[in-house]
Design a protein around this motif. Sequence first.
Motif, mmCIF file in Angstrom:
data_model
loop_
_atom_site.group_PDB
_atom_site.id
_atom_site.type_symbol
_atom_site.label_atom_id
_atom_site.label_comp_id
_atom_site.label_asym_id
_atom_site.label_seq_id
_atom_site.Cartn_x
_atom_site.Cartn_y
_atom_site.Cartn_z
ATOM 1 N N ALA A 238 0.831 -1.206 0.000
ATOM 2 C CA ALA A 238 0.000 0.000 0.000
ATOM 3 C C ALA A 238 0.865 1.255 0.000
ATOM 4 O O ALA A 238 0.521 2.263 -0.635
ATOM 5 N N LEU A 239 1.995 1.204 0.699
ATOM 6 C CA LEU A 239 2.884 2.361 0.775
ATOM 7 C C LEU A 239 3.746 2.519 -0.471
ATOM 8 O O LEU A 239 4.165 3.633 -0.798
ATOM 9 N N ALA A 240 4.036 1.411 -1.143
ATOM 10 C CA ALA A 240 4.901 1.448 -2.331
ATOM 11 C C ALA A 240 4.204 0.733 -3.485
ATOM 12 O O ALA A 240 4.640 -0.340 -3.918
ATOM 13 N N PRO A 241 3.127 1.297 -4.001
ATOM 14 C CA PRO A 241 2.353 0.601 -5.042
ATOM 15 C C PRO A 241 3.121 0.386 -6.337
ATOM 16 O O PRO A 241 2.722 -0.446 -7.155
ATOM 17 N N ASP A 242 4.201 1.128 -6.526
ATOM 18 C CA ASP A 242 4.974 0.990 -7.764
ATOM 19 C C ASP A 242 6.293 0.242 -7.558
ATOM 20 O O ASP A 242 7.160 0.271 -8.437
ATOM 21 N N ALA A 243 6.452 -0.420 -6.429
ATOM 22 C CA ALA A 243 7.669 -1.197 -6.154
ATOM 23 C C ALA A 243 7.411 -2.662 -6.490
ATOM 24 O O ALA A 243 6.706 -3.368 -5.759
ATOM 25 N N ALA A 244 7.973 -3.123 -7.588
ATOM 26 C CA ALA A 244 7.681 -4.476 -8.063
ATOM 27 C C ALA A 244 8.098 -5.534 -7.049
ATOM 28 O O ALA A 244 7.381 -6.519 -6.832
ATOM 29 N N ASN A 245 9.258 -5.352 -6.399
ATOM 30 C CA ASN A 245 9.736 -6.385 -5.477
ATOM 31 C C ASN A 245 8.805 -6.538 -4.282
ATOM 32 O O ASN A 245 8.639 -7.645 -3.745
ATOM 33 N N VAL A 246 8.175 -5.449 -3.861
ATOM 34 C CA VAL A 246 7.241 -5.516 -2.743
ATOM 35 C C VAL A 246 6.026 -6.371 -3.119
ATOM 36 O O VAL A 246 5.544 -7.182 -2.322
ATOM 37 N N HIS A 247 5.544 -6.227 -4.342
ATOM 38 C CA HIS A 247 4.397 -7.024 -4.787
ATOM 39 C C HIS A 247 4.776 -8.499 -4.959
ATOM 40 O O HIS A 247 3.959 -9.390 -4.709
ATOM 41 N N VAL A 248 6.015 -8.755 -5.350
ATOM 42 C CA VAL A 248 6.476 -10.142 -5.450
ATOM 43 C C VAL A 248 6.512 -10.786 -4.073
ATOM 44 O O VAL A 248 6.059 -11.929 -3.894
ATOM 45 N N ASN A 249 7.043 -10.071 -3.089
ATOM 46 C CA ASN A 249 7.087 -10.630 -1.735
ATOM 47 C C ASN A 249 5.687 -10.871 -1.187
ATOM 48 O O ASN A 249 5.432 -11.888 -0.520
ATOM 49 N N LEU A 250 4.759 -9.969 -1.471
ATOM 50 C CA LEU A 250 3.369 -10.178 -1.062
ATOM 51 C C LEU A 250 2.807 -11.413 -1.759
ATOM 52 O O LEU A 250 2.135 -12.241 -1.128
ATOM 53 N N GLY A 251 3.093 -11.571 -3.041
ATOM 54 C CA GLY A 251 2.604 -12.738 -3.772
ATOM 55 C C GLY A 251 3.118 -14.042 -3.195
ATOM 56 O O GLY A 251 2.365 -15.014 -3.064
ATOM 57 N N THR A 252 4.384 -14.077 -2.819
ATOM 58 C CA THR A 252 4.955 -15.297 -2.239
ATOM 59 C C THR A 252 4.280 -15.649 -0.927
ATOM 60 O O THR A 252 3.953 -16.808 -0.664
ATOM 61 N N ALA A 253 4.056 -14.638 -0.081
ATOM 62 C CA ALA A 253 3.387 -14.891 1.193
ATOM 63 C C ALA A 253 1.954 -15.374 0.977
ATOM 64 O O ALA A 253 1.477 -16.275 1.670
ATOM 65 N N LEU A 254 1.269 -14.779 0.009
ATOM 66 C CA LEU A 254 -0.102 -15.206 -0.299
ATOM 67 C C LEU A 254 -0.124 -16.656 -0.783
ATOM 68 O O LEU A 254 -1.007 -17.433 -0.411
ATOM 69 N N GLN A 255 0.851 -17.024 -1.610
ATOM 70 C CA GLN A 255 0.945 -18.413 -2.059
ATOM 71 C C GLN A 255 1.098 -19.370 -0.885
ATOM 72 O O GLN A 255 0.410 -20.384 -0.796
ATOM 73 N N LEU A 256 2.028 -19.057 -0.009
ATOM 74 C CA LEU A 256 2.291 -19.934 1.127
ATOM 75 C C LEU A 256 1.082 -20.049 2.045
ATOM 76 O O LEU A 256 0.851 -21.097 2.656
ATOM 77 N N ALA A 257 0.304 -18.967 2.130
ATOM 78 C CA ALA A 257 -0.871 -18.971 3.005
ATOM 79 C C ALA A 257 -2.085 -19.610 2.344
ATOM 80 O O ALA A 257 -3.134 -19.728 2.986
ATOM 81 N N GLY A 258 -1.934 -20.013 1.079
ATOM 82 C CA GLY A 258 -3.049 -20.671 0.407
ATOM 83 C C GLY A 258 -3.992 -19.734 -0.302
ATOM 84 O O GLY A 258 -5.069 -20.151 -0.738
#
Length: 633
Positions: A238-258
């Motif tokens: 939310a704080l860095a909507p244009d930071a690609a690496n931040v969205h990748v890290n969020l995606g990985t956590a979402l994957q792990l959480a199902g």
Amino acid sequence: MVSPELAALFGQAQHHDRAGRLDEAERLCRIILHRLPNETAVLHLLGVILCRTGRLVEGAEMLSGVAAAQPGNVAALRALGDAFHALGHLADSVIAYQRILFLQPGDADAHLRLGLSRQGMGELAGAIAAFRMAAALAPGDADIRVTLGMALEGAGDKAAALAAYADAIRRDADNAAAFLGLGNVLADQARRAEAKAAYGRALRLHPEWPDALTNLGLVLQAEGQLEQALALHRRAAALAPDAANVHVNLGTALQLAGHGAAAVESYRRAVALAPMDATYLSNLGQALAEQGKVEEALAVHARAADLAPDNGVVRFNEALAWLLAGDDARGWSAYGWRWRGGVEDLADRGFTVPEWQGEDLAGRTLLVHAEQGLGDTLQFARFLARLPIGDAGSGRVVLEVQPPLLALLRGGLAGMGVTGVEVTARGRPLPAFDLHVPLMSLPAALGVRSAEDLTVPAPYLAADPDRVRAWRGRLTAGTLNVGLAWSGNPAHRADRLRSIPLADLASPLAAMSDMALWPVQTDRRQGDEETLAALGMADIALDGFTDTAALLAALDLVITVDTAVAHLAGALGRPVWLLLPFAPDWRWRLDSQDTPWYPATRLFRQQRQGDWAPVIQRVVTALRARHAEGRAA
């Protein structure tokens, strides 16, 4: 200046420049240069203004002229070096900074900028030397020490990086960047408690810092605290909507959480921001495949592979997508990328003999070495029977396996008539061998190209007959004896998705009549013993894989999640009901209720991620149908 009028105009230009009115400053500079085209002070100011307004090529040309006319103009040289650096002409920027240092050897700022240019050129040793010199010349500057720490970290010198960050903190206890760098090194060393403390300090100093939020989230993620990690990743995004690496890290956590569908959207956002990043594309492809969107996943993987044809992770993820889609012809040949960076913890064994590619083994010894999990070894042991060994004049095989599987495979292979194989445990001295092959490379070496090539006459492992008889004597006579495995290794990346709480799985089954449940996994989670006792299940002790194999061979049915038990029971040819998460491992493919790996195995798949209740209900229904068929017979 030749006239007071022009000198006054230049003074006004300088005033506008300091006030940030660059257009007006430029206009006045050009008026002066129209009258005095070689006035170096004006050329210098205009060159700087051009660089600050993005016209780097024109600015660098102007500053080069100033530096040529005034070789001792340090300010012009510094501005010129900065312009070259911004243009990516790093070798030229190095020359400019070196000219400053020839004039002023003690210029800490010039050493710092020289180091940054050398770092950009990949000359880490030279960069680190320059940063060290800058730090020595500016003993109170914490930021230079942070920059040094980052360079040392990039060079792999973690101990020196830690020292640099600690040095920065000693000079400035409120330097958030130093705490972030310190946390990064500690996290890399798996010193998670210390890393969390460092990130926490960085966030107290800079509460809305996306880098600190996402990096703290990664540490919590590694500890299995997924909900807390997700909250941090979401805040960072939310704080860095244009930071690609931040969205990748969020995606990985979402994957792990199902949360697979949400992970896909996070990866799509990252790819939109950085479309040429092959690893981001690869992550998206992997998430799409897990959502059953295999055709789109393969297209995304192909784009990633075109961008990074030598990237092991990218190519290995593409191989897994092919295997999930049932494309064995391409999948098995590409599966070899796991050894070229595709699987992080796989290290080349350093054998000096060639890797076997399927050629004749006559008169030679082949080392087949297990490489990944226990279940993988049990699953791929099937291919040993296809090796050209055992007959007179043919080759000989040494099979190296994980120590817990040694006794089982020694007896199990011999029990099925597989000859010419010597089984040894990893860690013991190896006999001489002429060729080697990783166990999971056998499909490629043997030319597996279709699902039919995976199937072998079951069983291909045998349990110890004396132990089987002993277990049969302990089972409940006149009823259906069912083995139950509900959880796997908690360290497994997907364990949260594949394991089921014992009470959720066992309670509906224990309520059924004419059936006895037997726990067939040795590992217990917190509360499992109490649940077993409450359900009236015997909490039996199993003496390793050999004993487990004997119990599985004695049972009527095995119901299990995706663990080594599924492979062991399948290898023994036992009826297995395998409960799979919505995003299954690649080997189980998609949609089907059966598998070429184990003809006696039936697959029960989640229809919605994380929702085991309907799966368990289908198992109960199938058990009732089996009871009814038994009574009718």
